[in-house]
Write a protein that holds these residues in place. Structure first.
Motif, PDB file in Angstrom:
ATOM      1  N   HIS A   1      -3.104  -3.266  -4.283  1.00  0.00           N
ATOM      2  CA  HIS A   1      -2.795  -2.931  -2.842  1.00  0.00           C
ATOM      3  C   HIS A   1      -2.639  -4.072  -2.506  1.00  0.00           C
ATOM      4  O   HIS A   1      -4.197  -4.741  -2.244  1.00  0.00           O
ATOM      5  CB  HIS A   1      -2.600  -1.512  -2.990  1.00  0.00           C
ATOM      6  CG  HIS A   1      -2.036  -0.293  -2.951  1.00  0.00           C
ATOM      7  ND1 HIS A   1      -2.386   0.843  -2.813  1.00  0.00           N
ATOM      8  CD2 HIS A   1      -0.749  -0.084  -3.138  1.00  0.00           C
ATOM      9  CE1 HIS A   1      -1.886   1.412  -3.334  1.00  0.00           C
ATOM     10  NE2 HIS A   1      -1.076   1.310  -3.795  1.00  0.00           N
TER      11      HIS A   1
ATOM     12  N   SER B   1       0.589  -1.575   0.077  1.00  0.00           N
ATOM     13  CA  SER B   1      -0.102   0.151   0.203  1.00  0.00           C
ATOM     14  C   SER B   1       0.907   1.342   0.393  1.00  0.00           C
ATOM     15  O   SER B   1       0.009   2.381  -0.537  1.00  0.00           O
ATOM     16  CB  SER B   1      -0.359  -0.008   0.894  1.00  0.00           C
ATOM     17  OG  SER B   1      -0.649  -0.148   2.277  1.00  0.00           O
TER      18      SER B   1
ATOM     19  N   ASN C   1       4.505  -4.234   5.830  1.00  0.00           N
ATOM     20  CA  ASN C   1       4.734  -2.971   5.465  1.00  0.00           C
ATOM     21  C   ASN C   1       5.992  -2.191   5.605  1.00  0.00           C
ATOM     22  O   ASN C   1       6.823  -1.628   4.841  1.00  0.00           O
ATOM     23  CB  ASN C   1       4.187  -2.096   5.033  1.00  0.00           C
ATOM     24  CG  ASN C   1       2.782  -2.677   3.651  1.00  0.00           C
ATOM     25  OD1 ASN C   1       2.965  -3.724   3.401  1.00  0.00           O
ATOM     26  ND2 ASN C   1       1.795  -1.528   4.038  1.00  0.00           N
TER      27      ASN C   1
END
Length: 138
Positions: A113, A74, A128
């Motif tokens: 994403h 993302s 992430n």
């Protein structure tokens, strides 16, 4: 980060698909400030799908199109500047490699994403934050 390049047959000449993948990959790295990154560069993969024109549609009717699609975490393509810059570059790459024959309005670019933690790098699922740490070492 997998790139999927899908083309109606005839949009690009045979062999130009390789140039398109290389140039689109370079543009993605450039817009994210990752040109030459030793972690990210080899983790950008791509598949090319060339479909018969009778298998590609717009508004339910056959047409010749080109689709550039990324699957990314993302944090990629998160800024408007990167989105606009990369999308313009990708569109221009396909248009130019088609010899100007493929109309820009029939070149589509999008990003999908992934869920945080559902990204695989070196055989392990990474968040992430973990992915960002790995990329920063490259």
């Amino acid at each position: 980060m997998p790139l999927t390049l899908t083309l109606s047959k005839g949009v690009l000449s045979l062999g130009a698909e390789k140039q398109a993948v290389a140039q689109i990959t370079d543009a993605m790295l450039k817009w994210h400030g990752l040109t030459g990154n030793k972690v990210m560069t080899p983790n950008i993969t791509a598949t090319v799908h060339v479909l018969p024109r009778e298998s590609t549609f717009s508004g339910g009717k056959e047409f010749s199109g080109a689709w550039v699609e990324w699957k990314t975490p993302s944090f990629a393509f998160a800024s408007r500047e990167i989105q606009q810059g990369f999308f313009a570059d990708a569109t221009n790459i396909i248009h130019e490699l088609s010899g100007g024959k493929q109309p820009k309005e029939n070149i589509y670019v999008n990003v999908v994403h992934t869920v945080d933690g559902a990204w695989n790098l070196d055989g392990q699922a990474m968040t992430n934050e973990q992915l960002g740490e790995a990329i920063s070492k490259g």
